[in-house]
Scaffold this motif. Structure first.
Motif, PDB file in Angstrom:
ATOM      1  N   ALA A 113       1.255  -1.154   0.344  1.00 18.12           N
ATOM      2  CA  ALA A 113       0.169   0.079   0.172  1.00 18.12           C
ATOM      3  C   ALA A 113       1.202   1.597  -0.403  1.00 18.12           C
ATOM      4  CB  ALA A 113      -1.150   0.332   1.083  1.00 18.12           C
ATOM      5  N   LEU A 114       1.884   1.549   0.739  1.00 16.35           N
ATOM      6  CA  LEU A 114       3.026   2.129   0.962  1.00 16.35           C
ATOM      7  C   LEU A 114       3.989   2.566  -0.202  1.00 16.35           C
ATOM      8  CD1 LEU A 114       3.105   2.459   4.784  1.00 16.35           C
ATOM      9  CD2 LEU A 114       1.753   4.021   3.251  1.00 16.35           C
ATOM     10  N   LEU A 116       4.791   3.634  -2.710  1.00 19.86           N
ATOM     11  CA  LEU A 116       4.042   4.608  -3.344  1.00 19.86           C
ATOM     12  C   LEU A 116       5.490   5.028  -4.531  1.00 19.86           C
ATOM     13  CD1 LEU A 116       2.694   6.154  -0.907  1.00 19.86           C
ATOM     14  CD2 LEU A 116       1.090   5.787  -3.302  1.00 19.86           C
ATOM     15  N   GLU A 178      -2.553   5.101   6.383  1.00 23.47           N
ATOM     16  CA  GLU A 178      -2.148   4.531   4.433  1.00 23.47           C
ATOM     17  C   GLU A 178      -2.858   4.911   3.672  1.00 23.47           C
ATOM     18  OE1 GLU A 178      -2.458   2.305   7.177  1.00 23.47           O
ATOM     19  OE2 GLU A 178      -1.755   0.073   6.742  1.00 23.47           O
ATOM     20  N   LYS A 179      -4.621   4.455   3.247  1.00 20.25           N
ATOM     21  CA  LYS A 179      -5.230   5.605   2.819  1.00 20.25           C
ATOM     22  C   LYS A 179      -5.187   6.449   2.110  1.00 20.25           C
ATOM     23  CE  LYS A 179      -8.298   0.926   2.259  1.00 20.25           C
ATOM     24  NZ  LYS A 179      -9.562   0.649   3.276  1.00 20.25           N
ATOM     25  N   ARG A 182      -2.103   7.675   1.005  1.00 22.23           N
ATOM     26  CA  ARG A 182      -2.610   7.866  -0.958  1.00 22.23           C
ATOM     27  C   ARG A 182      -3.478   8.752  -1.705  1.00 22.23           C
ATOM     28  NH1 ARG A 182      -1.003   2.062  -2.843  1.00 22.23           N
ATOM     29  NH2 ARG A 182      -1.515   2.772  -5.217  1.00 22.23           N
ATOM     30  N   ARG A 183      -4.757   8.812  -0.621  1.00 23.03           N
ATOM     31  CA  ARG A 183      -6.037   9.687  -0.964  1.00 23.03           C
ATOM     32  C   ARG A 183      -4.938  11.195  -0.979  1.00 23.03           C
ATOM     33  NH1 ARG A 183     -10.611   9.861   2.319  1.00 23.03           N
ATOM     34  NH2 ARG A 183      -9.680  11.166   3.160  1.00 23.03           N
ATOM     35  N   GLU A 186      -3.137  11.417  -4.468  1.00 19.29           N
ATOM     36  CA  GLU A 186      -3.743  11.052  -5.440  1.00 19.29           C
ATOM     37  C   GLU A 186      -4.230  12.819  -5.732  1.00 19.29           C
ATOM     38  OE1 GLU A 186      -6.759   7.728  -5.223  1.00 19.29           O
ATOM     39  OE2 GLU A 186      -4.984   7.107  -5.063  1.00 19.29           O
TER      40      GLU A 186
END
Ligand code: ATP
Ligand code: MG
Length: 395
Positions: A113-114, A116, A178-179, A182-183, A186
């Protein structure tokens, strides 16, 4: 206006995420080191402004639609004609020191998840970045998840000054954000507005995620506000004008910021305001969200009362921000504690000191309306006499 009892009950049920401090205002900020040299140089090599004149032809235009770019692009490089000598200040070795002491290697699903990396994204990938791509300069500050440094890209990249923000993966996982991260990434990487901090790229190593951010040459707005106590009408009006413009850009993309407050605002090299943090933003095409988040003093009645809320929350926060700029503290702040603040918000207990003149009073009052739909729209904020009065003729 609602009655007090249901509000009190709801207040007791309110849950503020642990990642948001209940007292977000540390007292006694210190002044940042002098940035005069940097200021001079960055005036020449400042981050791209989509409203500025077109840059030299080999430089990718910041206004060009992202999808139309085929090759990875550097952040806006300096003009090719001169070899710039840029001051980034002295590095204190903090990244290595901190990396030995802090964080652990993250594995499994969290690691995936990370992972990135902006060179891996399909639309508009950036070059492949690593920590070796940068010359590290002076520390800019410490955030919740790691330090922020002033850096310059090394050859073969064209020299460019940025703020490099580090975030420890294990701490992000520990906080369960984490989410959210990411958000945030993004959202921010796709935004192009002179009053919104650019995110040029991102990469990671085993322990950390790195964000390549536009360097805000004049630092935090909150520090300025602490230093001066409050801002003049002119300065407040200029900031509110820029905020309203940035918010109307965000709302046109169906993004609600939801965490407008001085701590999330930075100041660019030319004194322009930059929205810096997108941790709580919601991309909400059409739907109205019902999660409680944001900061105490800036919460609108509908969030205090745990009702569904939409883009109008940002209008309320704009009114609170304007009040805080002019008066020096947020309008519903109550030293007795959160419950009292919530009550004051729900009752819209708004009072102005005598020195506040009629025009700003009018604008604040029109923004701080209990009914979300009754709040003045951003379009109308942008033509309010108090905004027009201080807007430079060429703006
Ligand atoms: P968080 O955003 O993780 O909640 P934070 O806002 O306290 O925490 P960071 O955003 O990581 O921390 O920033 C830490 C400090 O570094 C800021 O207070 C600011 O002084 C400085 N800083 C951060 N980003 C920039 C930037 N783009 N340009 C200049 N200074 C910056
Ligand atoms: Mg921040």
């Amino acid at each position: 206006m609602t009655s007090i009892n249901p509000v009190t009950r709801q207040i007791a049920d309110i849950h503020i995420s642990s990642s948001q401090p209940t007292n977000p205002r540390p007292l006694g900020h210190t002044k940042q080191p002098s940035q005069t040299n940097v200021t001079k140089l960055l005036t020449k090599y400042a981050a791209p402004n989509p409203h500025a004149a077109k840059p030299p032809s080999r430089v990718p235009s910041p206004t060009k639609p992202l999808a139309s770019r085929s090759k990875p692009v550097d952040p806006q490089p300096a003009p090719s004609s001169s070899k710039p000598v840029l001051e980034i200040g002295k590095y204190d070795g903090g990244l290595e020191l901190e990396n030995e002491e802090r964080g652990t290697v993250v594995e499994g699903a969290a690691a995936r998840a990370l992972a990135l990396d902006s060179s891996m994204i399909q639309v508009n990938p950036t070059p492949k970045w690593t920590l070796h791509s940068f010359e590290i300069g002076r520390p800019l500050g410490k955030g919740r998840f790691g330090r922020v440094y002033m850096v310059r890209t090394k050859p073969p990249h064209t020299p460019y000054i940025l703020a490099l923000k580090t975030l420890y993966k294990s701490e992000i996982v520990q906080e369960g954000v984490e989410k959210q991260l990411r958000r945030e990434i993004e959202i921010q990487q796709n935004l192009r507005h002179p009053n919104i901090l650019r995110l040029y790229g991102y990469f990671h190593d085993s322990k950390r995620v790195f964000l390549m951010l536009e360097f805000a040459g004049k630092g935090e707005l909150y520090k300025q506000l602490s230093k001066h106590g409050s801002f003049s009408e002119r300065r407040s009006s200029r900031y509110i004008d820029q905020m309203a413009d940035a918010l109307s850009y965000l709302h046109s993309k169906h993004i609600i910021h939801r965490d407008i407050k001085p701590e999330n605002l930075l100041i660019g090299i030319n004194g322009e305001l930059k929205i810096g943090d997108f941790g709580w933003s919601v991309h909400a095409p059409g739907n109205r969200r019902k999660t409680l988040c944001g900061t105490l003093d800036y919460l609108p009645p509908e969030m205090v009362e745990n009702k569904a809320h939409g883009a109008h929350v940002d209008l309320w926060a704009l009114g609170v921000l304007m009040y805080e700029f002019l008066i020096g503290n947020p309008p519903f702040e109550d030293r007795r504690g959160a419950k009292n603040t919530y009550l004051r918000i729900a009752r819209v207990e708004l009072h102005f000191p005598a020195h506040v003149s009629a025009e700003p009073r009018d604008l604040i009052t029109k923004l701080l309306q209990y009914e979300p739909e009754k709040r003045l729209s951003l379009t109308k904020v942008l033509v309010h006499p108090w905004i027009i009065r201080y807007r430079p003729k060429d703006a």
